[in-house]
Design a protein around this motif. Structure first.
Motif, PDB file in Angstrom:
ATOM      1  N   LYS A 151      -6.968 -32.541  27.423  1.00 28.56           N
ATOM      2  CA  LYS A 151      -5.594 -32.843  27.005  1.00 28.56           C
ATOM      3  C   LYS A 151      -5.468 -34.301  26.558  1.00 28.56           C
ATOM      4  CE  LYS A 151      -0.793 -32.529  28.626  1.00 28.56           C
ATOM      5  NZ  LYS A 151       0.083 -32.144  29.769  1.00 28.56           N
ATOM      6  N   GLU A 165      -5.913 -27.077  16.404  1.00 27.33           N
ATOM      7  CA  GLU A 165      -4.871 -27.381  17.380  1.00 27.33           C
ATOM      8  C   GLU A 165      -4.933 -26.357  18.505  1.00 27.33           C
ATOM      9  OE1 GLU A 165      -0.396 -29.037  16.730  1.00 27.33           O
ATOM     10  OE2 GLU A 165      -0.738 -26.986  16.055  1.00 27.33           O
ATOM     11  N   GLU A 224      -3.236 -25.283  22.627  1.00 27.98           N
ATOM     12  CA  GLU A 224      -2.153 -25.495  23.592  1.00 27.98           C
ATOM     13  C   GLU A 224      -2.737 -25.721  24.971  1.00 27.98           C
ATOM     14  OE1 GLU A 224       1.752 -23.216  25.476  1.00 27.98           O
ATOM     15  OE2 GLU A 224       0.784 -22.431  23.668  1.00 27.98           O
ATOM     16  N   GLU A 231       1.650 -27.883  25.847  1.00 23.53           N
ATOM     17  CA  GLU A 231       1.715 -28.935  24.821  1.00 23.53           C
ATOM     18  C   GLU A 231       0.662 -28.672  23.757  1.00 23.53           C
ATOM     19  OE1 GLU A 231       1.052 -33.796  24.595  1.00 23.53           O
ATOM     20  OE2 GLU A 231       1.623 -32.839  26.503  1.00 23.53           O
ATOM     21  N   MET A 232       1.029 -28.804  22.484  1.00 20.01           N
ATOM     22  CA  MET A 232       0.079 -28.617  21.392  1.00 20.01           C
ATOM     23  C   MET A 232      -0.721 -29.905  21.190  1.00 20.01           C
ATOM     24  SD  MET A 232       0.614 -25.520  20.813  1.00 20.01           S
ATOM     25  CE  MET A 232      -0.622 -25.363  19.502  1.00 20.01           C
TER      26      MET A 232
END
Length: 451
Positions: A352, A383, A385, A389-390
């Protein structure tokens, strides 16, 4: 005789195979479904006639549904090698946390499992049904009173510490072999699996039955190049790794690169996985199961799994501080963290924080099942998740098949062809349909009857 597959037949997760003979059955593995295989974890088959559960090894896709088997009322022996018996509680604890059980519930399950386990040596025939009393280990059953007594023997599979393929001898003296997961050839840490003398019926995994892995020399050189780029440009090298097997192989190779002065010895190697640390200590306790190359390092007073540059992160607060530090500084660091398929675990915080940094490298060193974040990243998506959150994917992604703990096409073929007495039937399991179809054709070219 009949073999029924309750999981792991056309997928690479959820391994569970039942061998029925007259009025009794034995179960080979009872694994967790992962990734796209989202079947219910509850045991949907009768356990009434099952007289024993035999475990090929401790990976969660082979042992993760044991708590649900107990909930179904199963109270017969769980038989495995001594190293698997040591690793089993660690793996089950991790799996139960993922499923949301609290510490008290988990401890209750573990106490019962430990009472049911019979730990045995390799190459030792055990009678099944095995004389068994909860809390008493009897690892040489001598019950010959029933005409349909089976015998089972565990042989080294080279996959992870304690892994085995299982030979089952029927009353008519025919032998059924369940391969479990076979390891690749020529790995430095564990010895190669040797084929059985006899396998009238062979149930063999086919995870990589359609491809070849990088060889050991190639994987070391590729790892060196990635590390050199990181040292030159800055940034973190993230390695999502399974706590059992892959982590130890990676540490082994990194120690070799440091010893040869092929990489900067000041570069920190972070092992951020409390379970992997415990498993690594188990590897150290079972040195007698190591391969010759690994034993030679020990004799030379080297410590291939415990060296000065390797820093272990135990507590969660230190983990959080490290993630924040690497995100802000971009200093060259290697981080090895679970889970191997990026489905939970400490690797998620690193991904992340660092996937959007083009200086980051992510090395996939193991199989990524369909439906996992690891497979999504491996596919080249821009991209993903994470925690709602992307996250933009700007990191450089690498797949290194040389670290696979599974045999490749050539290894599997060598194992099958090395059986002195040609199997009457070969059944392919633990593989996706496309791979199984390819490997079946290759086996048929060699004259084998593949079902």
């Amino acid at each position: 005789m009949q073999v029924i597959h309750h999981g792991g037949k056309d997928t690479v997760t959820g391994s569970c195979h039942e061998l029925r003979l007259d009025d009794q059955s034995i179960l080979i593995d009872c694994g967790l479904f992962q990734g796209a295989d989202s079947r219910n974890l509850e045991i949907d088959f009768s356990t009434r006639n099952i007289v024993a559960l035999l475990l090929t090894h401790s990976h969660i896709d082979h042992v993760g549904r044991i708590p649900w088997l107990l909930a179904k009322g199963f109270e017969k022996p769980i038989i495995c090698t001594k190293a698997t018996a040591e690793l089993l509680p660690l793996m089950l604890t991790d799996g139960l946390k993922i499923q949301g059980l609290n510490n008290r519930q988990t401890e209750r399950v573990l106490r019962k499992v430990k009472r049911m386990v019979i730990a045995c040596e390799y190459n030792e025939w055990i009678a099944i049904p095995t004389p068994f009393k909860m809390g008493v280990q009897l690892n040489n059953g001598k019950d010959h009173s029933r005409p349909n007594t089976l015998y089972a023997r565990f042989q080294p599979a080279g996959h992870i510490l304690g892994s085995a393929y299982i030979e089952v001898k029927l009353p008519n003296q025919e032998v059924i072999v369940f391969s479990g997961d076979l390891g690749p050839s020529h790995t430095p840490l564990l010895p190669d699996p040797l084929p059985p003398e006899r396998a009238d019926y062979l149930f063999i995994e086919s995870t990589y039955g359609d491809r070849q892995h990088d060889d050991i020399a190639t994987r070391g050189q590729r790892l060196k190049k990635i590390i050199e780029r990181s040292l030159r440009d800055g940034g973190t090298i993230l390695i999502p790794a399974f706590s059992v097997g892959r982590t130890q192989e990676l540490l082994f190779d990194i120690e070799q690169l440091i010893y040869q002065h092929d990489i900067d010895i000041s570069m920190p190697i972070i092992l951020d996985s409390p379970m992997a640390s415990k498993v690594t200590r188990s590897y150290q306790r079972f040195k007698k199961l190591w391969g010759n190359e690994a034993k030679a390092k020990l004799e030379a007073h080297r410590h291939p799994l415990e060296f000065e540059q390797c820093i272990t992160v135990e507590d969660y607060r230190t983990h959080q501080r490290l993630v924040n530090r690497l995100a802000s500084t971009g200093e060259p660091t290697i981080v090895v963290a679970a889970s191997g398929m990026c489905q939970g675990g400490r690797i998620m915080a690193y991904l992340k924080a660092l996937l959007s940094d083009k200086r980051t490298d992510v090395i996939f060193a193991g199989y990524q099942a369909d439906g996992t974040l690891g497979a999504e990243l491996q596919s080249g998506t821009s991209e993903v998740e994470i925690d709602g959150e992307m996250i933009k994917v700007k990191a450089q992604l690498h797949t290194m098949s040389g670290y696979s703990a599974h045999a490749d096409k050539n290894d599997l073929m060598e194992f099958v062809c090395g059986i002195a007495n040609k199997p009457k039937e070969i059944h392919l399991i633990h593989g996706v349909p496309k791979t199984k179809s390819y490997f079946a054709k290759e086996l048929k070219k060699q004259g084998f009857d593949v079902r």
